[in-house]
Design a protein around this motif. Sequence first.
Motif, PDB file in Angstrom:
ATOM      1  N   GLY A  10       0.592  -0.835   0.180  1.00 33.76           N
ATOM      2  CA  GLY A  10      -0.170  -0.039  -0.362  1.00 33.76           C
ATOM      3  C   GLY A  10       1.030   1.501  -0.342  1.00 33.76           C
ATOM      4  O   GLY A  10       2.118   1.377  -0.443  1.00 33.76           O
ATOM      5  N   THR A  11       0.072   2.285  -0.130  1.00 36.01           N
ATOM      6  CA  THR A  11       0.813   3.182   0.378  1.00 36.01           C
ATOM      7  C   THR A  11       0.849   4.567   1.938  1.00 36.01           C
ATOM      8  O   THR A  11      -0.330   4.409   2.361  1.00 36.01           O
ATOM      9  N   TRP A  12       2.077   4.624   2.174  1.00 35.19           N
ATOM     10  CA  TRP A  12       2.131   5.155   3.052  1.00 35.19           C
ATOM     11  C   TRP A  12       2.705   6.808   3.585  1.00 35.19           C
ATOM     12  O   TRP A  12       3.184   6.990   2.314  1.00 35.19           O
ATOM     13  N   GLU A  13       2.473   7.012   4.333  1.00 29.82           N
ATOM     14  CA  GLU A  13       2.252   8.975   4.045  1.00 29.82           C
ATOM     15  C   GLU A  13       3.275   9.074   5.608  1.00 29.82           C
ATOM     16  O   GLU A  13       2.985   8.801   6.597  1.00 29.82           O
ATOM     17  N   LEU A  14       4.493   9.681   5.748  1.00 37.54           N
ATOM     18  CA  LEU A  14       4.698  10.114   6.434  1.00 37.54           C
ATOM     19  C   LEU A  14       4.412  10.848   8.239  1.00 37.54           C
ATOM     20  O   LEU A  14       4.116  12.161   7.320  1.00 37.54           O
ATOM     21  N   LEU A  15       4.467  10.728   9.055  1.00 37.68           N
ATOM     22  CA  LEU A  15       3.966  11.440  10.160  1.00 37.68           C
ATOM     23  C   LEU A  15       5.309  12.822  11.062  1.00 37.68           C
ATOM     24  O   LEU A  15       5.648  13.117  11.185  1.00 37.68           O
ATOM     25  N   GLU A  16       6.498  11.702  10.792  1.00 33.92           N
ATOM     26  CA  GLU A  16       7.437  12.223  11.344  1.00 33.92           C
ATOM     27  C   GLU A  16       9.082  11.234  11.249  1.00 33.92           C
ATOM     28  O   GLU A  16       8.711  10.107  11.214  1.00 33.92           O
ATOM     29  N   TRP A  17       9.803  12.021  11.721  1.00 32.22           N
ATOM     30  CA  TRP A  17      10.958  11.269  11.205  1.00 32.22           C
ATOM     31  C   TRP A  17      11.543  11.961  11.913  1.00 32.22           C
ATOM     32  O   TRP A  17      12.337  13.225  11.855  1.00 32.22           O
ATOM     33  N   SER A  18      12.102  11.407  13.033  1.00 30.84           N
ATOM     34  CA  SER A  18      13.065  11.694  14.471  1.00 30.84           C
ATOM     35  C   SER A  18      15.067  10.756  13.696  1.00 30.84           C
ATOM     36  O   SER A  18      14.994   9.860  13.106  1.00 30.84           O
ATOM     37  N   VAL A  19      15.334  11.488  14.342  1.00 28.09           N
ATOM     38  CA  VAL A  19      16.788  11.173  14.191  1.00 28.09           C
ATOM     39  C   VAL A  19      17.662  11.205  15.487  1.00 28.09           C
ATOM     40  O   VAL A  19      17.349  12.192  16.571  1.00 28.09           O
ATOM     41  N   VAL A  20      17.899   9.527  15.947  1.00 28.42           N
ATOM     42  CA  VAL A  20      18.741   9.894  17.618  1.00 28.42           C
ATOM     43  C   VAL A  20      19.991   9.550  17.403  1.00 28.42           C
ATOM     44  O   VAL A  20      20.735   8.925  16.532  1.00 28.42           O
ATOM     45  N   ASN A  21      21.151  10.413  18.256  1.00 31.50           N
ATOM     46  CA  ASN A  21      22.170   9.747  18.901  1.00 31.50           C
ATOM     47  C   ASN A  21      21.773   8.811  19.514  1.00 31.50           C
ATOM     48  O   ASN A  21      21.817   9.103  20.819  1.00 31.50           O
ATOM     49  N   VAL A  22      22.431   7.566  19.281  1.00 34.52           N
ATOM     50  CA  VAL A  22      23.009   6.325  20.186  1.00 34.52           C
ATOM     51  C   VAL A  22      23.024   6.956  21.245  1.00 34.52           C
ATOM     52  O   VAL A  22      22.234   6.769  22.843  1.00 34.52           O
TER      53      VAL A  22
END
Length: 160
Positions: A10-22
């Motif tokens: 299916g098709t998915w829309e981006l809600l959130e993109w987070s980037v974490v320094n581990v």
Amino acid sequence: MNEETRQFVGTWELLEWSVVNVSSGKKRHAYAGNAVGHIMYTDDGWVSATLMETGRKAVSDDRVAIQTLKRDILEHLAGPLDSDQMDLMRQFYLACTGYVAYCGPFDVADGEVHHRVREALMPQMIDTTLTRKYQFAGDRLALTATTGDIQDQLIWQRHE
């Protein structure tokens, strides 16, 4: 296609993109939270993803100038670039660094989805496999990728 794989289709829309320094635990949002995108999984086993920073400035559509600049850069014949050429390079650099696009076959195994990149905006992605851990929650899909000390988490919502 097994049921585990079918749930991606299916098709998915981006809600959130987070980037974490581990190491530090510090979290930020890609493109300062100004990211939009879609990812599509087909029932014949292909994935196509596009993500972009909103508010990018339009670039020149002067195809002759663009091709001339590309040729001059590739052939190293231009010597120093003039101010128009530098401006054009700056435009394209900013546009490209605010955009991610790739496609290719995908498969699912052991809690991971593997995107086997055939075509991409960034040449270094071609012929690589992007591995993401995944988790479904209702109509949402979380994809998590860890590279070195950086972890990206993308939350997608099924597009109906």
